[in-house]
Design an enzyme around this catalytic site. Structure first.
Site, short mmCIF file in Angstrom:
data_model
loop_
_atom_site.label_atom_id
_atom_site.label_comp_id
_atom_site.label_asym_id
_atom_site.label_seq_id
_atom_site.Cartn_x
_atom_site.Cartn_y
_atom_site.Cartn_z
N GLU A 54 119.04 11.23 120.96
CA GLU A 54 118.68 11.97 119.74
C GLU A 54 118.25 13.40 120.06
OE1 GLU A 54 116.76 7.80 119.05
OE2 GLU A 54 117.41 9.00 120.77
N CYS A 62 112.40 6.29 118.85
CA CYS A 62 111.02 6.18 119.33
C CYS A 62 110.17 7.26 118.64
CB CYS A 62 110.98 6.35 120.85
SG CYS A 62 111.34 8.03 121.42
N CYS A 83 111.34 10.90 119.42
CA CYS A 83 112.56 11.27 118.71
C CYS A 83 112.31 11.39 117.21
CB CYS A 83 113.66 10.27 119.01
SG CYS A 83 114.21 10.37 120.75
#
Length: 151
Positions: A57, A85, A88
């Site tokens: 990402e 996560c 990101c």
């Protein structure tokens, strides 16, 4: 690609995840689209780059921002093979991504539908529209197969 043929962004993200797995990286892939065009494609490169922030990402956001010449990815959509996560999710918010589509949920490390639920926090300045479970079994299978081979 011929005229009228539709782009399959999650399919492209899954291919980027597979390529990451073939390099020994955790198989996560990401694609950023804007107005029907692919701006960026990336797979995880934490090992290759020796960079813990080189998640698919983050790499896709960096490439898309460079491609359009702006840190704000307005009217852009992100497709990723695994629930982002917290790191990101923060980058997605700061980039002002319009929509987030992800495949597999991540009960352990995810921060969108699991864990801290980043976009639901009152301190989150921008929350994209979120659509999870898009081709979830394919994204999950890539990860399961990858980790089975490593054990």
């Amino acid at each position: 690609m011929s005229a009228g043929e539709r782009i399959d962004p999650m399919g492209i993200a899954l291919a980027a995840a597979q390529a990451a797995a073939e390099r020994g990286e955790v198989p996560v892939g990401a694609v950023i689209m804007r107005q029907g065009a692919v701006l960026a494609v990336a797979g995880n490169r934490t090992l290759d780059d020796r960079d813990p922030t080189a998640h698919a990402e983050i790499l896709a956001i960096r490439a898309a921002a460079a491609a359009i010449g702006s840190e704000r990815l307005l009217d852009c959509d992100l497709y990723v093979t695994l629930e982002p996560c917290a790191m990101c999710a923060g980058a997605i918010s700061f980039a002002r991504i319009r929509r987030l589509y992800f495949a597999a949920s991540d009960e352990k490390g995810g921060a969108v539908e699991n864990g801290p639920r980043f976009f639901a926090q009152p301190t989150c300045h921008h929350a994209p529209e979120v659509y999870g479970g898009i081709r979830a079994s394919e994204g999950a299978s890539l990860l399961t197969d990858f980790f089975k081979q490593r054990r």
